[in-house]
Scaffold this motif. Structure first.
Motif, PDB file in Angstrom:
ATOM      1  N   SER A 154      30.038  27.752  28.456  1.00 20.87           N
ATOM      2  CA  SER A 154      31.279  28.452  28.799  1.00 20.87           C
ATOM      3  C   SER A 154      30.966  29.735  29.540  1.00 20.87           C
ATOM      4  O   SER A 154      29.944  30.383  29.313  1.00 20.87           O
ATOM      5  CB  SER A 154      32.087  28.748  27.531  1.00 20.87           C
ATOM      6  OG  SER A 154      31.326  29.550  26.653  1.00 20.87           O
ATOM      7  N   GLY A 155      31.864  30.074  30.434  1.00 23.08           N
ATOM      8  CA  GLY A 155      31.648  31.284  31.219  1.00 23.08           C
ATOM      9  C   GLY A 155      32.824  31.591  32.101  1.00 23.08           C
ATOM     10  O   GLY A 155      33.944  31.115  31.863  1.00 23.08           O
ATOM     11  N   LEU A 156      32.563  32.403  33.105  1.00 25.11           N
ATOM     12  CA  LEU A 156      33.593  32.784  34.066  1.00 25.11           C
ATOM     13  C   LEU A 156      33.074  32.566  35.472  1.00 25.11           C
ATOM     14  O   LEU A 156      31.881  32.747  35.748  1.00 25.11           O
ATOM     15  CB  LEU A 156      33.962  34.271  33.902  1.00 25.11           C
ATOM     16  CG  LEU A 156      34.735  34.674  32.639  1.00 25.11           C
ATOM     17  CD1 LEU A 156      34.862  36.193  32.575  1.00 25.11           C
ATOM     18  CD2 LEU A 156      36.121  34.024  32.596  1.00 25.11           C
ATOM     19  N   LEU A 157      33.987  32.185  36.343  1.00 31.44           N
ATOM     20  CA  LEU A 157      33.697  32.139  37.770  1.00 31.44           C
ATOM     21  C   LEU A 157      34.431  33.320  38.393  1.00 31.44           C
ATOM     22  O   LEU A 157      35.663  33.405  38.300  1.00 31.44           O
ATOM     23  CB  LEU A 157      34.205  30.812  38.359  1.00 31.44           C
ATOM     24  CG  LEU A 157      34.188  30.701  39.882  1.00 31.44           C
ATOM     25  CD1 LEU A 157      32.770  30.813  40.438  1.00 31.44           C
ATOM     26  CD2 LEU A 157      34.839  29.379  40.325  1.00 31.44           C
ATOM     27  N   LEU A 158      33.667  34.246  38.962  1.00 33.73           N
ATOM     28  CA  LEU A 158      34.282  35.391  39.651  1.00 33.73           C
ATOM     29  C   LEU A 158      34.495  35.004  41.104  1.00 33.73           C
ATOM     30  O   LEU A 158      33.599  34.458  41.753  1.00 33.73           O
ATOM     31  CB  LEU A 158      33.380  36.625  39.573  1.00 33.73           C
ATOM     32  CG  LEU A 158      33.082  37.214  38.194  1.00 33.73           C
ATOM     33  CD1 LEU A 158      32.272  38.498  38.344  1.00 33.73           C
ATOM     34  CD2 LEU A 158      34.362  37.490  37.411  1.00 33.73           C
ATOM     35  N   LEU A 159      35.672  35.315  41.592  1.00 34.36           N
ATOM     36  CA  LEU A 159      36.041  35.012  42.973  1.00 34.36           C
ATOM     37  C   LEU A 159      36.509  36.313  43.615  1.00 34.36           C
ATOM     38  O   LEU A 159      37.402  36.975  43.092  1.00 34.36           O
ATOM     39  CB  LEU A 159      37.188  33.989  42.986  1.00 34.36           C
ATOM     40  CG  LEU A 159      36.868  32.642  42.318  1.00 34.36           C
ATOM     41  CD1 LEU A 159      38.153  31.863  42.050  1.00 34.36           C
ATOM     42  CD2 LEU A 159      35.912  31.827  43.179  1.00 34.36           C
ATOM     43  N   MET A 160      35.892  36.665  44.728  1.00 34.80           N
ATOM     44  CA  MET A 160      36.259  37.944  45.364  1.00 34.80           C
ATOM     45  C   MET A 160      36.581  37.721  46.843  1.00 34.80           C
ATOM     46  O   MET A 160      35.799  37.102  47.565  1.00 34.80           O
ATOM     47  CB  MET A 160      35.117  38.953  45.236  1.00 34.80           C
ATOM     48  CG  MET A 160      35.449  40.317  45.849  1.00 34.80           C
ATOM     49  SD  MET A 160      34.146  41.547  45.581  1.00 34.80           S
ATOM     50  CE  MET A 160      32.913  40.984  46.758  1.00 34.80           C
ATOM     51  N   ASP A 161      37.719  38.256  47.273  1.00 33.27           N
ATOM     52  CA  ASP A 161      38.074  38.104  48.686  1.00 33.27           C
ATOM     53  C   ASP A 161      37.392  39.196  49.527  1.00 33.27           C
ATOM     54  O   ASP A 161      36.693  40.064  49.000  1.00 33.27           O
ATOM     55  CB  ASP A 161      39.600  38.060  48.873  1.00 33.27           C
ATOM     56  CG  ASP A 161      40.285  39.392  48.579  1.00 33.27           C
ATOM     57  OD1 ASP A 161      39.602  40.442  48.558  1.00 33.27           O
ATOM     58  OD2 ASP A 161      41.516  39.379  48.375  1.00 33.27           O
ATOM     59  N   GLU A 162      37.601  39.142  50.834  1.00 32.79           N
ATOM     60  CA  GLU A 162      36.895  40.073  51.724  1.00 32.79           C
ATOM     61  C   GLU A 162      37.426  41.500  51.632  1.00 32.79           C
ATOM     62  O   GLU A 162      36.801  42.430  52.135  1.00 32.79           O
ATOM     63  CB  GLU A 162      36.956  39.549  53.171  1.00 32.79           C
ATOM     64  CG  GLU A 162      36.083  38.316  53.338  1.00 32.79           C
ATOM     65  CD  GLU A 162      36.264  37.601  54.664  1.00 32.79           C
ATOM     66  OE1 GLU A 162      35.245  37.267  55.291  1.00 32.79           O
ATOM     67  OE2 GLU A 162      37.427  37.377  55.061  1.00 32.79           O
ATOM     68  N   GLN A 163      38.573  41.672  50.973  1.00 27.93           N
ATOM     69  CA  GLN A 163      39.090  43.026  50.743  1.00 27.93           C
ATOM     70  C   GLN A 163      38.549  43.605  49.431  1.00 27.93           C
ATOM     71  O   GLN A 163      38.841  44.744  49.078  1.00 27.93           O
ATOM     72  CB  GLN A 163      40.633  43.021  50.695  1.00 27.93           C
ATOM     73  CG  GLN A 163      41.309  42.951  52.063  1.00 27.93           C
ATOM     74  CD  GLN A 163      41.093  41.606  52.744  1.00 27.93           C
ATOM     75  OE1 GLN A 163      41.326  40.564  52.151  1.00 27.93           O
ATOM     76  NE2 GLN A 163      40.622  41.635  53.975  1.00 27.93           N
ATOM     77  N   GLY A 164      37.789  42.787  48.688  1.00 28.46           N
ATOM     78  CA  GLY A 164      37.185  43.261  47.442  1.00 28.46           C
ATOM     79  C   GLY A 164      38.054  43.030  46.216  1.00 28.46           C
ATOM     80  O   GLY A 164      37.801  43.586  45.156  1.00 28.46           O
ATOM     81  N   VAL A 165      39.074  42.208  46.336  1.00 31.72           N
ATOM     82  CA  VAL A 165      39.907  41.887  45.172  1.00 31.72           C
ATOM     83  C   VAL A 165      39.242  40.726  44.427  1.00 31.72           C
ATOM     84  O   VAL A 165      39.003  39.663  45.001  1.00 31.72           O
ATOM     85  CB  VAL A 165      41.346  41.511  45.587  1.00 31.72           C
ATOM     86  CG1 VAL A 165      42.171  41.104  44.363  1.00 31.72           C
ATOM     87  CG2 VAL A 165      42.003  42.675  46.327  1.00 31.72           C
ATOM     88  N   THR A 166      38.910  40.972  43.154  1.00 29.34           N
ATOM     89  CA  THR A 166      38.202  39.967  42.353  1.00 29.34           C
ATOM     90  C   THR A 166      39.121  39.368  41.298  1.00 29.34           C
ATOM     91  O   THR A 166      39.829  40.087  40.596  1.00 29.34           O
ATOM     92  CB  THR A 166      36.971  40.596  41.675  1.00 29.34           C
ATOM     93  OG1 THR A 166      36.122  41.151  42.693  1.00 29.34           O
ATOM     94  CG2 THR A 166      36.173  39.563  40.892  1.00 29.34           C
ATOM     95  N   THR A 167      39.085  38.044  41.194  1.00 28.44           N
ATOM     96  CA  THR A 167      39.776  37.354  40.105  1.00 28.44           C
ATOM     97  C   THR A 167      38.733  36.523  39.361  1.00 28.44           C
ATOM     98  O   THR A 167      37.594  36.397  39.818  1.00 28.44           O
ATOM     99  CB  THR A 167      40.901  36.429  40.641  1.00 28.44           C
ATOM    100  OG1 THR A 167      40.316  35.497  41.558  1.00 28.44           O
ATOM    101  CG2 THR A 167      41.980  37.224  41.345  1.00 28.44           C
ATOM    102  N   ALA A 168      39.110  35.971  38.216  1.00 28.76           N
ATOM    103  CA  ALA A 168      38.164  35.178  37.429  1.00 28.76           C
ATOM    104  C   ALA A 168      38.853  33.924  36.909  1.00 28.76           C
ATOM    105  O   ALA A 168      40.050  33.938  36.630  1.00 28.76           O
ATOM    106  CB  ALA A 168      37.632  36.000  36.269  1.00 28.76           C
TER     107      ALA A 168
END
Ligand SMILES: [Fe+2]
Length: 186
Positions: free
Chosen positions: A107-121
């Motif tokens: 189990s874990g998290l996938l961090l996703l970050m756009d080119e503006q630096g906004v990160t979601t998980a």
């Protein structure tokens, strides 16, 4: 008709890939300089500690347009200070290339970050399926106590841009706080 062997064999319980065209990369703590926030904790640990391994079925030559690559990442449980073990993370060199990830074990998290630096998980668990669109950096974090195995399939010409992440990092970190995983932005 001549019946051929398949491209490779996958153990769907573990993610393990077996085949002539399977390559393996090992990432140790010494390869992850500057990735973790707590530099003192980092330098006190054995640099030979394996953080993750990646198996890739190179059915097509990486860089070749029009093909697909397939792989499994194995991210070990552990922390540097209070920050969980994670992958380097990358944008694709060809920014618009997308990718699928799926949870196999752990189990874990996938961090996703756009080119503006906004990160979601997104939560990663056995059976979770993740679509990573183009222009989105992606990093896996193991918040559990066993190996986190994650499958992936991506275009063979996507490439990896680790440099942008090494320079600026992700805008969120995942740390243990009170025995639980917590995200920290900034
Ligand atoms: Fe990727």
């Amino acid at each position: 008709m001549n019946i051929q062997q398949p491209a490779a064999k996958v153990n769907w319980a573990t993610g393990n890939l077996e085949g002539k065209k399977v390559s393996k990369t090992v990432r140790k703590l010494k390869h992850l300089e500057g990735v973790f926030a707590d530099e003192e904790a980092y330098s006190s640990m054995d640099p030979e500690t394996v953080v993750y391994e990646v198996e890739v079925l190179e059915q097509e030559q990486p860089g070749k347009e029009g093909g697909l690559l397939f792989g499994t990442s194995y991210l070990y449980p552990g922390k540097v200070g209070d920050e969980y073990f994670m992958t380097k993370g990358h944008f694709h060199e060809k920014r618009d290339r997308a990718e699928y990830y799926w949870g196999i074990r752990g189990s874990g998290l996938l961090l996703l970050m756009d080119e503006q630096g906004v990160t979601t998980a997104e939560q990663v668990f056995p059976g979770s399926l993740h679509y990573v669109p183009g222009h989105i950096a992606h990093r896996l974090v193991n918040t559990g106590s066993e190996v986190l195995a994650v499958g992936a399939c991506w275009p063979s010409d996507a490439g990896h841009d680790y440099g942008s992440i090494a320079d600026r990092g992700f805008t969120a970190r995942v740390k243990e706080s009170g025995g639980k995983a917590a995200t920290e932005t900034g």
